[in-house]
Enzyme design. Structure first.
Site, PDB file in Angstrom:
ATOM      1  N   SER A   1      15.985  -8.032   0.367  1.00 35.77           N
ATOM      2  CA  SER A   1      15.750  -8.773  -0.778  1.00 35.77           C
ATOM      3  C   SER A   1      15.754 -10.040  -0.293  1.00 35.77           C
ATOM      4  O   SER A   1      16.901 -10.660   0.314  1.00 35.77           O
ATOM      5  CB  SER A   1      16.966  -8.697  -1.807  1.00 35.77           C
ATOM      6  OG  SER A   1      16.654  -9.612  -2.766  1.00 35.77           O
TER       7      SER A   1
ATOM      8  N   ARG B   1       2.719   2.786  -3.284  1.00 32.71           N
ATOM      9  CA  ARG B   1       1.967   3.414  -4.231  1.00 32.71           C
ATOM     10  C   ARG B   1       2.366   4.842  -4.281  1.00 32.71           C
ATOM     11  O   ARG B   1       2.176   5.697  -5.246  1.00 32.71           O
ATOM     12  CB  ARG B   1       0.311   3.391  -3.963  1.00 32.71           C
ATOM     13  CG  ARG B   1      -0.305   2.043  -4.048  1.00 32.71           C
ATOM     14  CD  ARG B   1      -1.515   1.917  -3.574  1.00 32.71           C
ATOM     15  NE  ARG B   1      -2.532   2.882  -4.204  1.00 32.71           N
ATOM     16  CZ  ARG B   1      -3.014   2.562  -5.383  1.00 32.71           C
ATOM     17  NH1 ARG B   1      -2.828   1.566  -6.120  1.00 32.71           N
ATOM     18  NH2 ARG B   1      -3.968   3.477  -6.027  1.00 32.71           N
ATOM     19  N   HIS B   2       3.068   5.561  -3.052  1.00 36.67           N
ATOM     20  CA  HIS B   2       3.751   6.863  -3.220  1.00 36.67           C
ATOM     21  C   HIS B   2       4.832   6.853  -3.792  1.00 36.67           C
ATOM     22  O   HIS B   2       5.766   6.388  -3.324  1.00 36.67           O
ATOM     23  CB  HIS B   2       3.680   7.151  -1.536  1.00 36.67           C
ATOM     24  CG  HIS B   2       2.424   7.330  -1.024  1.00 36.67           C
ATOM     25  ND1 HIS B   2       1.594   8.640  -0.838  1.00 36.67           N
ATOM     26  CD2 HIS B   2       1.394   6.440  -0.263  1.00 36.67           C
ATOM     27  CE1 HIS B   2       0.563   8.191  -0.202  1.00 36.67           C
ATOM     28  NE2 HIS B   2       0.427   6.988   0.238  1.00 36.67           N
TER      29      HIS B   2
ATOM     30  N   ARG C   1      -1.936   9.526   4.999  1.00 38.79           N
ATOM     31  CA  ARG C   1      -1.784   8.181   5.762  1.00 38.79           C
ATOM     32  C   ARG C   1      -1.944   8.399   7.338  1.00 38.79           C
ATOM     33  O   ARG C   1      -2.091   7.502   7.905  1.00 38.79           O
ATOM     34  CB  ARG C   1      -0.501   7.581   5.409  1.00 38.79           C
ATOM     35  CG  ARG C   1      -0.221   7.150   3.926  1.00 38.79           C
ATOM     36  CD  ARG C   1      -1.258   6.158   3.458  1.00 38.79           C
ATOM     37  NE  ARG C   1      -1.348   5.776   2.115  1.00 38.79           N
ATOM     38  CZ  ARG C   1      -2.160   5.026   1.500  1.00 38.79           C
ATOM     39  NH1 ARG C   1      -3.200   4.684   1.858  1.00 38.79           N
ATOM     40  NH2 ARG C   1      -1.869   4.750   0.203  1.00 38.79           N
TER      41      ARG C   1
ATOM     42  N   HIS D   1       2.895  15.054   1.833  1.00 35.71           N
ATOM     43  CA  HIS D   1       1.788  14.632   1.147  1.00 35.71           C
ATOM     44  C   HIS D   1       1.320  13.151   1.550  1.00 35.71           C
ATOM     45  O   HIS D   1       0.242  12.723   1.656  1.00 35.71           O
ATOM     46  CB  HIS D   1       2.359  14.599  -0.423  1.00 35.71           C
ATOM     47  CG  HIS D   1       0.924  14.009  -1.488  1.00 35.71           C
ATOM     48  ND1 HIS D   1      -0.079  14.581  -1.582  1.00 35.71           N
ATOM     49  CD2 HIS D   1       1.063  12.912  -1.878  1.00 35.71           C
ATOM     50  CE1 HIS D   1      -0.716  13.779  -2.094  1.00 35.71           C
ATOM     51  NE2 HIS D   1      -0.105  12.879  -2.626  1.00 35.71           N
TER      52      HIS D   1
ATOM     53  N   GLN E   1       0.730  -0.989  -0.137  1.00 39.41           N
ATOM     54  CA  GLN E   1      -0.085   0.009  -0.048  1.00 39.41           C
ATOM     55  C   GLN E   1       0.807   1.153  -0.237  1.00 39.41           C
ATOM     56  O   GLN E   1       0.813   2.079  -0.752  1.00 39.41           O
ATOM     57  CB  GLN E   1      -0.718   0.004   1.083  1.00 39.41           C
ATOM     58  CG  GLN E   1      -2.149   1.048   1.528  1.00 39.41           C
ATOM     59  CD  GLN E   1      -2.796   1.064   2.648  1.00 39.41           C
ATOM     60  OE1 GLN E   1      -2.200   0.721   3.902  1.00 39.41           O
ATOM     61  NE2 GLN E   1      -4.071   1.302   2.490  1.00 39.41           N
TER      62      GLN E   1
END
Length: 300
Positions: A122, A112-113, A221, A216, A109
């Protein structure tokens, strides 16, 4: 919160050393530097580096105004002006880098920013830790009846316990199978074995962004409507921002986080309301949802 011995040693080493610098520093954030702030059951955030402070925002803004600008303005007044009038570039002069441990579903989620530099742990090269997120019972709620992406009523205790047992059992089983596939008997490649892990498994990344884009992110959030599991990370990050750039943080809280935006049609309605003129949703040009949002913002 779970830190590996290697991570704990890294933090102690970083905090035990001091390097002289001519760069501006912020004592309140320096005191928090490298220290892990707990989030959820095994997650954390920690600031590992930063550049700039409130004065960097002011400096950038005054350079952009050119020579002859009056410099009697106080820094706070200028910062609030910039925030109020959406002048974003001066806030881009400050940057911060976080080390974050978070559940995979939260990371998906978060990503997405697309305004940050990200380097994630990894699982092709390393073995994932056996840490997975199990919600507190009070966070287990049914699907909202009027919000397709939100929660409704909290589950009753027996149902919540059933859900928790399912989550634990699934996470334990899939991680056990993950270990089996990595073991000598099978020896499956790490990049393949990882596909079996549940989305509540914790991952880690370094996340670097500038102050404008961080604001932002936090506006969305840290909002009460954001999903709880990402909101608590945003709230923890807010504390670091408050320590880092208190003047910019205050302006952000006033003009972004705690503010409401009205559309042109909403302003027409508001003017009529202030003039005690009758107005109804049907003739306002607003949808039912817009109308209800406007009334909610006005506390009506």
């Amino acid at each position: 919160m779970t830190l590996t011995p290697e991570q704990q040693t890294e933090i102690e080493t970083a905090r035990g050393g001091a390097t002289p610098t001519l760069r501006p520093t912020v004592p309140a954030l320096e005191a928090m530097l490298f220290t892990a702030i707990p989030v959820l059951d095994h997650g954390f955030i920690r600031v590992v580096d930063y550049m700039g402070d409130d004065s960097a925002v002011v400096q950038a803004a005054r350079v952009s105004y050119g020579r002859g600008t009056r410099k009697a303005l106080e820094d706070e007044g200028l910062i609030r002006y910039l925030m109020r009038h959406h002048h974003s570039t001066p806030f881009e002069m400050c940057e911060i880098k976080f080390h974050i441990k978070l559940p995979i579903f939260v990371a998906r989620q978060w990503i997405r920013h697309r305004t940050a530099n990200v380097n994630e742990y990894s699982a092709r090269y390393s073995i994932m830790d056996k840490d997975y997120y199990i919600p507190a019972p009070g966070q287990l709620a049914a699907q909202s009846s009027d919000n397709r992406q939100g929660r409704g009523e909290v589950l009753d205790q027996p149902t919540a316990e059933r859900v928790l047992n399912l989550l634990r059992a699934d996470a334990e089983q899939t991680y056990g199978h993950y270990e089996d596939m990595l073991g000598e008997e099978i020896g499956l490649a790490r990049e393949l074995a990882r596909m079996n892990l549940t989305l509540n498994t914790y991952t880690q990344w370094y996340w670097k962004t500038d102050l404008h884009n961080l604001f932002h992110f936090l506006r969305l959030r840290a909002d009460s409507h954001a999903q709880y599991e990402i909101r608590v990370y945003a709230e923890a990050m807010m504390e670091t921002v408050k320590a880092w750039v208190p003047l910019s943080y205050g302006a952000f809280c006033d003009y972004r986080l705690g503010a409401v935006t009205f559309s042109a049609k909403m302003m027409t309605v508001l003017k009529k309301l202030l003039a005690d003129e009758p107005v109804e949703q049907a003739g306002s040009g607003l949808s039912k949802r817009e109308w209800s949002e406007m009334l909610a913002a006005l506390g009506r």
